[in-house]
Design an enzyme around this catalytic site. Structure first.
Site, PDB file in Angstrom:
ATOM      1  N   GLU A  32       0.801  -1.232   0.000  1.00 53.96           N
ATOM      2  CA  GLU A  32       0.000   0.000   0.000  1.00 53.96           C
ATOM      3  C   GLU A  32       0.835   1.285   0.000  1.00 53.96           C
ATOM      4  O   GLU A  32       0.289   2.358  -0.211  1.00 53.96           O
ATOM      5  CB  GLU A  32      -0.961   0.005   1.195  1.00 53.96           C
ATOM      6  CG  GLU A  32      -0.251   0.184   2.521  1.00 53.96           C
ATOM      7  CD  GLU A  32      -1.118   0.885   3.550  1.00 53.96           C
ATOM      8  OE1 GLU A  32      -2.290   1.132   3.284  1.00 53.96           O
ATOM      9  OE2 GLU A  32      -0.578   1.194   4.622  1.00 53.96           O
ATOM     10  N   ASN A  91      -4.888   1.267   4.889  1.00 59.12           N
ATOM     11  CA  ASN A  91      -5.497   2.596   4.830  1.00 59.12           C
ATOM     12  C   ASN A  91      -5.055   3.444   3.642  1.00 59.12           C
ATOM     13  O   ASN A  91      -5.744   4.368   3.243  1.00 59.12           O
ATOM     14  CB  ASN A  91      -5.204   3.346   6.134  1.00 59.12           C
ATOM     15  CG  ASN A  91      -3.727   3.374   6.463  1.00 59.12           C
ATOM     16  OD1 ASN A  91      -3.071   2.338   6.559  1.00 59.12           O
ATOM     17  ND2 ASN A  91      -3.185   4.559   6.642  1.00 59.12           N
ATOM     18  N   HIS A  92      -3.884   3.133   3.053  1.00 58.52           N
ATOM     19  CA  HIS A  92      -3.404   3.930   1.913  1.00 58.52           C
ATOM     20  C   HIS A  92      -3.820   3.365   0.555  1.00 58.52           C
ATOM     21  O   HIS A  92      -3.398   3.886  -0.481  1.00 58.52           O
ATOM     22  CB  HIS A  92      -1.878   4.058   1.955  1.00 58.52           C
ATOM     23  CG  HIS A  92      -1.399   5.036   2.980  1.00 58.52           C
ATOM     24  ND1 HIS A  92      -1.661   6.391   2.897  1.00 58.52           N
ATOM     25  CD2 HIS A  92      -0.693   4.860   4.118  1.00 58.52           C
ATOM     26  CE1 HIS A  92      -1.125   6.996   3.938  1.00 58.52           C
ATOM     27  NE2 HIS A  92      -0.541   6.093   4.704  1.00 58.52           N
ATOM     28  N   HIS A 101      -3.693  -5.186   9.237  1.00 62.15           N
ATOM     29  CA  HIS A 101      -3.061  -3.887   9.035  1.00 62.15           C
ATOM     30  C   HIS A 101      -3.566  -2.924  10.101  1.00 62.15           C
ATOM     31  O   HIS A 101      -4.709  -2.476  10.061  1.00 62.15           O
ATOM     32  CB  HIS A 101      -3.426  -3.391   7.630  1.00 62.15           C
ATOM     33  CG  HIS A 101      -2.586  -2.248   7.178  1.00 62.15           C
ATOM     34  ND1 HIS A 101      -1.326  -2.416   6.662  1.00 62.15           N
ATOM     35  CD2 HIS A 101      -2.816  -0.917   7.172  1.00 62.15           C
ATOM     36  CE1 HIS A 101      -0.822  -1.240   6.343  1.00 62.15           C
ATOM     37  NE2 HIS A 101      -1.693  -0.312   6.652  1.00 62.15           N
ATOM     38  N   HIS A 150       1.716  -2.184   8.803  1.00 60.09           N
ATOM     39  CA  HIS A 150       1.380  -0.760   8.941  1.00 60.09           C
ATOM     40  C   HIS A 150       2.371   0.045   9.776  1.00 60.09           C
ATOM     41  O   HIS A 150       2.615   1.194   9.478  1.00 60.09           O
ATOM     42  CB  HIS A 150      -0.038  -0.537   9.507  1.00 60.09           C
ATOM     43  CG  HIS A 150      -0.406   0.903   9.689  1.00 60.09           C
ATOM     44  ND1 HIS A 150      -0.690   1.730   8.619  1.00 60.09           N
ATOM     45  CD2 HIS A 150      -0.532   1.681  10.795  1.00 60.09           C
ATOM     46  CE1 HIS A 150      -0.984   2.949   9.083  1.00 60.09           C
ATOM     47  NE2 HIS A 150      -0.885   2.946  10.389  1.00 60.09           N
ATOM     48  N   HIS A 172       5.600  -0.331  10.198  1.00 63.75           N
ATOM     49  CA  HIS A 172       6.884  -0.184   9.505  1.00 63.75           C
ATOM     50  C   HIS A 172       8.097  -0.412  10.389  1.00 63.75           C
ATOM     51  O   HIS A 172       9.209  -0.005  10.047  1.00 63.75           O
ATOM     52  CB  HIS A 172       7.001   1.184   8.804  1.00 63.75           C
ATOM     53  CG  HIS A 172       6.002   1.385   7.725  1.00 63.75           C
ATOM     54  ND1 HIS A 172       5.969   2.499   6.910  1.00 63.75           N
ATOM     55  CD2 HIS A 172       4.979   0.602   7.299  1.00 63.75           C
ATOM     56  CE1 HIS A 172       4.978   2.408   6.056  1.00 63.75           C
ATOM     57  NE2 HIS A 172       4.352   1.274   6.269  1.00 63.75           N
TER      58      HIS A 172
HETATM   59 FE   LIG Z   1      -0.888   1.648   6.496  1.00 64.51          FE
END
Ligand SMILES: [Fe+2]
Length: 263
Positions: A42, A70-71, A153, A178, A180
């Site tokens: 994403e 979400n992206h 996520h 998510h 990272h």
């Molecule tokens: Fe994300």
């Protein structure tokens, strides 16, 4: 019996993430005898969203299923792609009627494997309940196969851990994405579900979760919006390898991986 080997790759961030993935994926597939590759993509397009061309590129370089979060909607052109290509998932707990699908069944080493994408609601947009949606999706997938891998996520560690325990014994693995940052809590839960809170980032090492560090620092210092760009330089691939008993769907092991690429 040979175990089924699934490689889950943490969030591919911008050009450095794509570079590190393209560089390591072919050898990892061979070295680890990987049967299925799942990657969260994403953030593949300059840190925000993914384009149809990039998604096609991932499928061409050895990714079997792409997950998101979400992206996923950041690039408008992805909507037309996602309604046609089921190998790019969006979280299953988006409201009914949203384009795309949140799960898919693919074949790996002769076995059917279900892949499910969910999104948390803590510090993220309040979409439908991921736990209740997981109940429905997992029941539906289990009617066809006991091998199910879930990408949860989410921002909050607690929400990801809760999902791991909630699905323990019902799925082969719950892997978080998510945040990272790769977490060191990989384990197989008592019911046979492999779990890790976050796969980590596949992207620039000298960054703030992928973003050019000076831009991120500036935003914290001023509180003003600025344009985020992916950091440059050294890149790292992060993820986990999960070995699954294909008859029972139970995980036999989970191992973190990291591979560094010089700038
Ligand atoms: Fe994300």
């Amino acid at each position: 019996m040979k175990l089924l080997t699934v490689l889950c790759i943490g969030d591919v961030f911008g050009e450095p993430g794509r570079r590190v993935l393209a560089s390591f994926l072919p050898r990892l597939r061979a070295e680890l005898e990987v049967d299925l590759v799942i990657a969260n993509v994403e953030n593949a397009a300059a840190g925000f969203g993914v384009t149809p061309a990039l998604a096609r590129g991932f499928l061409g370089t050895g990714v079997d299923v792409m997950t998101s979060g979400n992206h996923v909607w950041d690039r408008k052109e992805i909507i037309e792609y996602i309604v046609k290509e089921n190998l790019l998932l969006r979280p299953a707990n988006y409201p009914a009627g949203v384009p795309g699908v949140g799960s898919v069944v693919v074949k790996a080493a002769g076995y059917q494997v279900g892949v499910l994408n969910l999104q948390g609601r803590v510090f993220l947009p309040a979409i439908d309940c991921p736990f209740l949606r997981a109940d429905d999706e997992v029941a539906r997938l289990r009617a066809g196969t006991p091998i199910i891998v879930v990408d949860m996520h989410a921002e909050a560690t607690s929400e990801k851990q809760a999902m791991g325990w909630y699905l323990d014994g019902r799925v082969s693995a719950v892997v978080g994405t998510h945040s990272h940052v790769q977490t060191a809590d990989e384990r197989v839960l008592p019911g046979g579900t492999a779990y890790v809170t976050d796969l980590g980032l596949s992207g620039p090492i000298d960054s703030v979760i992928g973003v050019e560090k000076d831009l991120a620092i500036q935003r914290f210092l001023t509180g003003m919006p600025n344009r985020f760009e992916p950091a440059k330089g050294r890149a790292r691939l992060q993820g986990v390898v999960i070995r699954i008993d294909p008859e029972s769907g139970r995980a036999a092991g989970i191992e973190r991986i990291q591979r560094d690429l010089a700038a």
